[in-house]
Design an enzyme around this catalytic site. Sequence first.
Site, PDB file in Angstrom:
ATOM      1  N   ASP A   1      36.819 -28.411 -15.451  1.00  0.00           N
ATOM      2  CA  ASP A   1      35.671 -28.983 -14.327  1.00  0.00           C
ATOM      3  C   ASP A   1      34.254 -29.712 -14.798  1.00  0.00           C
ATOM      4  OD1 ASP A   1      34.203 -26.830 -14.932  1.00  0.00           O
ATOM      5  OD2 ASP A   1      34.240 -26.066 -12.734  1.00  0.00           O
TER       6      ASP A   1
ATOM      7  N   ASP B   1      31.370 -22.037 -17.706  1.00  0.00           N
ATOM      8  CA  ASP B   1      31.705 -20.693 -16.857  1.00  0.00           C
ATOM      9  C   ASP B   1      31.623 -19.537 -17.676  1.00  0.00           C
ATOM     10  OD1 ASP B   1      34.323 -21.046 -18.307  1.00  0.00           O
ATOM     11  OD2 ASP B   1      34.970 -22.561 -16.779  1.00  0.00           O
TER      12      ASP B   1
ATOM     13  N   ASN C   1      37.598 -24.338 -17.892  1.00  0.00           N
ATOM     14  CA  ASN C   1      38.884 -24.810 -16.906  1.00  0.00           C
ATOM     15  C   ASN C   1      38.722 -26.235 -16.338  1.00  0.00           C
ATOM     16  OD1 ASN C   1      36.364 -24.987 -15.166  1.00  0.00           O
ATOM     17  ND2 ASN C   1      37.128 -23.760 -13.765  1.00  0.00           N
TER      18      ASN C   1
ATOM     19  N   GLU D   1       9.219 -13.216 -17.701  1.00  0.00           N
ATOM     20  CA  GLU D   1       8.986 -14.740 -17.916  1.00  0.00           C
ATOM     21  C   GLU D   1       7.507 -14.651 -17.490  1.00  0.00           C
ATOM     22  OE1 GLU D   1      10.032 -19.248 -16.569  1.00  0.00           O
ATOM     23  OE2 GLU D   1      10.136 -17.719 -15.099  1.00  0.00           O
TER      24      GLU D   1
ATOM     25  N   ASP E   1      32.736 -24.922 -21.228  1.00  0.00           N
ATOM     26  CA  ASP E   1      33.846 -24.976 -19.816  1.00  0.00           C
ATOM     27  C   ASP E   1      35.027 -24.676 -20.283  1.00  0.00           C
ATOM     28  OD1 ASP E   1      35.328 -25.785 -17.698  1.00  0.00           O
ATOM     29  OD2 ASP E   1      34.985 -27.802 -18.158  1.00  0.00           O
TER      30      ASP E   1
ATOM     31  N   ASP F   1      12.707 -13.322 -13.711  1.00  0.00           N
ATOM     32  CA  ASP F   1      12.081 -14.720 -13.483  1.00  0.00           C
ATOM     33  C   ASP F   1      10.809 -14.769 -12.892  1.00  0.00           C
ATOM     34  OD1 ASP F   1      12.974 -17.594 -13.220  1.00  0.00           O
ATOM     35  OD2 ASP F   1      12.712 -17.200 -10.891  1.00  0.00           O
TER      36      ASP F   1
HETATM   37  C1  NOJ Z   1      11.618 -20.094 -14.055  1.00  0.00           C
HETATM   38  C2  NOJ Z   1      12.913 -20.555 -14.181  1.00  0.00           C
HETATM   39  O1  NOJ Z   1      12.944 -20.380 -15.518  1.00  0.00           O
HETATM   40  C3  NOJ Z   1      13.045 -22.062 -13.634  1.00  0.00           C
HETATM   41  O2  NOJ Z   1      14.357 -22.559 -14.265  1.00  0.00           O
HETATM   42  C4  NOJ Z   1      13.177 -21.816 -12.278  1.00  0.00           C
HETATM   43  O3  NOJ Z   1      13.147 -23.355 -11.732  1.00  0.00           O
HETATM   44  C5  NOJ Z   1      11.893 -21.169 -11.517  1.00  0.00           C
HETATM   45  N1  NOJ Z   1      11.660 -19.841 -12.304  1.00  0.00           N
HETATM   46  C6  NOJ Z   1      12.180 -20.916 -10.266  1.00  0.00           C
HETATM   47  O4  NOJ Z   1      13.086 -19.954 -10.134  1.00  0.00           O
END
Ligand code: NOJ
Length: 570
Positions: free
Chosen positions: A51, A55, A49, A288, A47, A226
Amino acid sequence: MPSRKFTALWLLALGLFLTPLLHAAAADEVWWKHAVIYEIYPRSFQDSNGDGMGDLNGITERLDYLKDLGVDAIWIAPLYPSPQVDFGYDISDYENVDPQYGTLADFDRLLAEAQKRNIRIIMDAVMNHTSDKHPWFIESASSRTNPKADWYIWRDGKGPGKPPNNWLSTFGGSAWQFDPARNQYYYHYFYIQQPDLNWRNPQVEHAMFNMLRFWLDKGVAGFRLDAVPTLFEDPTLTDEKILPGKNKFGDPNEETKLQENLPEVHGVIRRMRTMVNTYPNNRVLIGETYLPNVQELDKWYGGAKHNELQLPMDMQVGFEKKLDANEFRQRITDAETKLDGNQPLFVFDNHDNPRSAARYGDGVHNKAIDQMLATILFTTHSTAMMYYGDEIEMPTTVPTSKDQVKDPIGISGWPQEKGRDGERTPMQWNSSTAAGFSTNPNTWLPVAPDYKEVNVEVESKEPDSMLNWYKKLIALRRTDPAIHDGVMKMLETGNQQIVAWTRKAPNGEVVVVACSFAAEPQSVSLQKALGGSGKTAKTLAASGGGEQNGTVDLNAVSLPAYGSIVAQVQ
Ligand code: NOJ
């Protein structure tokens, strides 16, 4: 005889001609094959700043640390504007930065500073779904006839209050949500606030590829895609088969065969690869990819054609159910021999799973186990992906009561599913307020209680710390030709508790690595498995309390409980 002046001019001309060629050759080196990729969860890294939330400027402040650790690239979990229901995985604008993390100018500065240090930046591309607050979804939901009406998966129900089929969200409950304006259901594999895009509509692919280009044009090194196996669903919407028992959310167990890993996705990936290949400097696509076996994994590379992802994640090795030498040996061998020569990518930790010590630890030898797993990660032929905090052995700190939980699945699934907060706690830099993560003691998740002993500053000073073990292995990976890119061969030692292999460099150097999965000390002969090679080896690194320096007798290599050794055959 040519004059000296003539020779000097000639050499200068030759230099001017060769320099760009040499640069081109260097740029051409496929960097991701040897890389250490470091995942940063931006809320939790640094972090800047006050908060209480990490970031982008915080990441920039820590680039020198990352450089010193030896990482080649950072993958930053989503930093885009988002309602933050799924902490950024619900994106409402793909081409900007969430104000809580900074601005696009901060991003540009981070990229430039990282490039100065030869650290690449990999973005998280969330393409299966958007946020329900994304303008595309708002438009799509507004009527059945608007220009984006078909950008998401909309279907009529089977009757009042009855969704189109029995499909479940992986985050609990039905995967269908009723929308009164359209009088239809939309599909969401993840949270209700994460409607799935309709990848059968070419406009969606077009918009997503444009988004990728936006970041590629800025100079990012690639993407982590993802949940990419979930882009397509079976269009017939046939019910999934119900299996015995209930899941953590109290729903019936079901297959997910019609909701993920459909063959159509590979066409998209091939086109994406073709597009990304038009950019210079070896941009990379990482997937992923939680998949059931190595054959499925190979498909994500495009098999022998090598025309899909360069690095789909191998979740077989790092997410093994238990610490079993035979299983690990088999999985590592599979990655070497059954991927059509494609480059494996091992991953042991990420922001969705308890850290490896929590999964593999026995409570007595956790450090030795983590060190041994790091040996696998960094000295096999695989590309290495690590998660922030692994290098200091950060703990998994699971919330102890429901009211502490931030991750929505931990709230809806409590107490069976406690969510993913445990592996997302703030990075532990030093022993001061909030572990040096923030000047604000009220951080978005509490700092783990062990931060005074487990932190970067303390571990930098301890020769035997996890941090120094990581640094040692990462340095070997860079500097030792055999570990850097030597050919890998698994060894059969006759001891079922040992997983061992060699790496052989083009210059003939052979490095042998042995990892013990036993809680008792082992003595193992590697001589027979090594065949005609030397009888002794020089220790380059040893973990678990093993002898750090000196000569190893390859007929009787001693390994302490869960110890590992990396040694150069003499
Ligand atoms: C995989 C991501 O790593 C996870 O954190 C996320 O909740 C799901 N995909 C949905 O995007």
